[in-house]
Design an enzyme around this catalytic site. Structure first.
Site, PDB file in Angstrom:
ATOM      1  CD  GLU A   1      75.858 -26.284 117.547  1.00 19.60           C
ATOM      2  OE1 GLU A   1      76.020 -26.858 118.639  1.00 19.60           O
ATOM      3  OE2 GLU A   1      76.534 -25.302 117.186  1.00 19.60           O
TER       4      GLU A   1
ATOM      5  NE  ARG B   1      77.122 -21.413  95.779  1.00 18.68           N
ATOM      6  CZ  ARG B   1      77.431 -21.353  94.478  1.00 18.68           C
ATOM      7  NH1 ARG B   1      76.623 -20.764  93.633  1.00 18.68           N
ATOM      8  NH2 ARG B   1      78.542 -21.894  94.027  1.00 18.68           N
TER       9      ARG B   1
END
Ligand code: PLP
Length: 423
Positions: free
Chosen positions: A58, A237
């Site tokens: 993060e 993707r």
């Protein structure tokens, strides 16, 4: 079998391994014409299957909330730098999980719930996320939608301008998912400037063509550019948001912590690998060949009496209105799939049929071009399509299996990355 091989899955979970191998074989045997799909390289596949999936990261490179980023930080930095260099942008965020969350991050950055947003209507070729009623974009914002002209099948810039000046949207999306023609980014930029809106170019379908010099770039016209990485760009993707310097910070804050938690680091590495491939000279040749193949296929279909929305194509994509052939898009797509030709049914502008049973089919050349097919194969492909559609219109299933066998036969000469007939 699947390439790279999957012996561990075969040993521990034969049920899933069997389905993966089945899909790899299917992809190798079919004429894959869905214009949003492609075949990624083995290098991109390898990156997707690495231990990077184990790591939480993060934050952004150098500013993380978890320790242990010695290898992740340089991977994400390289992905960002490659996107900046390839597209010529000031800033790139490579963390969006896919195209739809990337567009949601744009709304989060530049609009409040209830604000007016503008995009191309779904039945006219726009994407769900550009303001369709069923999408979060349509439910949390106030969408106004533009379309194409009935006479030309091309974007109606008089309508775009009138709507933008009257409704004053915060954000205007340019781009779409069933748009066979070049997007005029300078025209959109002029209107967005007049209306005081942020122009967002959604280049999900055409990113690879832009990177390869086969479609004009929105850079310098749209301060915010969203794209998937898995369509013509031929990566995993995923998605990216590219911006000028002024719009970088609100976009980064919207992606994290606004919308997402930890980035998918294996995907980030695969994006970096794909961007490296897209910077090679061979990718320019690929992009040009995608467009040449689409033009040749369009000409061959028109010769057989097929109506193309807008009368042709400038890019990788064709939208065919089957009304004059006496068959709906859905039964045609189902028959073509049985004949080894994979595409999707699609609404055409001003469609008189229902969205789940519309008048058209949408197809394109990115995947078959990756396999090495060229203009010389397009008349044969059009002939197969015509035979299958003509038969299906008469409820005749006779030729479908034969066509599928002929296609399998042709495609053995054009190996698909991800599959090998040898174990
Ligand atoms: C494919 C596409 C998207 C969405 O991408 P997903 O990865 O399917 O969420 C967004 N915009 C356009 C124009 C697209 O074609």
């Amino acid at each position: 079998m699947h390439q790279p091989p999957i012996p561990q899955i075969e040993a521990t979970d034969p049920e899933i391994a069997g389905l993966i191998n089945g899909e790899a074989r299917r992809q190798s045997e079919k004429m894959r014409l869905i214009p949003s799909e492609n075949y990624v390289s083995l290098a991109v596949l390898e990156a997707c299957g690495t231990v990077l999936t184990n790591k939480y990261s993060e934050g952004y490179p150098g500013r993380r909330y978890y320790e242990g980023q010695q290898f992740i930080d340089p991977i994400e930095t390289i992905a960002i730098e490659r996107a900046q260099a390839l597209f010529g942008v000031d800033h790139a965020n490579v963390q969006p999980y896919s195209g739809s969350p990337a567009n949601l991050a744009v709304y989060l950055a530049f609009a409040q719930p209830g604000d007016t947003i503008m995009g191309m209507a779904l039945p006219m070729g726009g994407h769900l996320t550009h303001g369709a009623a069923v999408s979060v974009a349509g439910r949390w914002f106030r969408p106004v939608q533009y379309g194409v002209r009935r006479d030309t099948g091309r974007i109606d810039f008089d309508e775009v301008r009138d709507l933008a000046l009257r409704e004053r949207p915060k954000v205007i999306f340019a781009g779409g998912t069933a748009v066979p023609r070049t997007i005029d980014f300078p025209a959109f930029a002029e209107i967005a400037a007049e209306a005081g809106a942020v122009l967002v170019a959604d280049i999900a379908h055409i990113a690879g063509l832009i990177a390869g010099g086969a479609h004009p770039s929105p850079v310098g016209y749209a301060p915010v550019i969203t794209t998937t990485t898995h369509k013509t760009l031929r990566g995993p993707r995923g998605a990216m948001i590219m911006t000028d310097a002024e719009h970088a910070s609100p976009i980064d804050k919207a992606v994290f912590p606004g919308l997402q938690g930890g980035p998918h680091n294996h995907t980030t590495a695969a994006i970096a690998v794909a961007l490296h491939e897209a910077a090679a000279p061979s990718f320019r040749a690929y992009a040009a060949q995608v467009v040449a193949n689409a033009a040749a296929l369009a000409a061959a279909l028109q010769e057989r009496g097929y109506d193309l929305v807008s009368g042709g194509t400038d890019n990788h994509l064709l939208l065919v209105d089957l009304t004059s052939k006496g068959i709906g898009g859905k039964p045609a797509a189902k028959a073509l799939d049985r004949a080894g030709i994979e595409l999707n049914f699609n609404t055409v502008p001003f469609d008189t049929r229902r969205p789940f049973d519309p008048s058209g089919i949408r197809l394109g050349t990115p995947a078959i071009t990756t396999r090495g097919l060229t203009e010389q194969h397009m008349p044969l492909l059009a002939a197969w399509m015509d035979e299958a559609i003509t038969a299906a219109a008469k409820d005749d299933e006779g030729p479908l299996e034969r066509i599928a066998a002929e296609i399998r036969d042709l495609l053995t000469a054009f190996p698909a990355p991800g599959w090998s007939a040898q174990p």
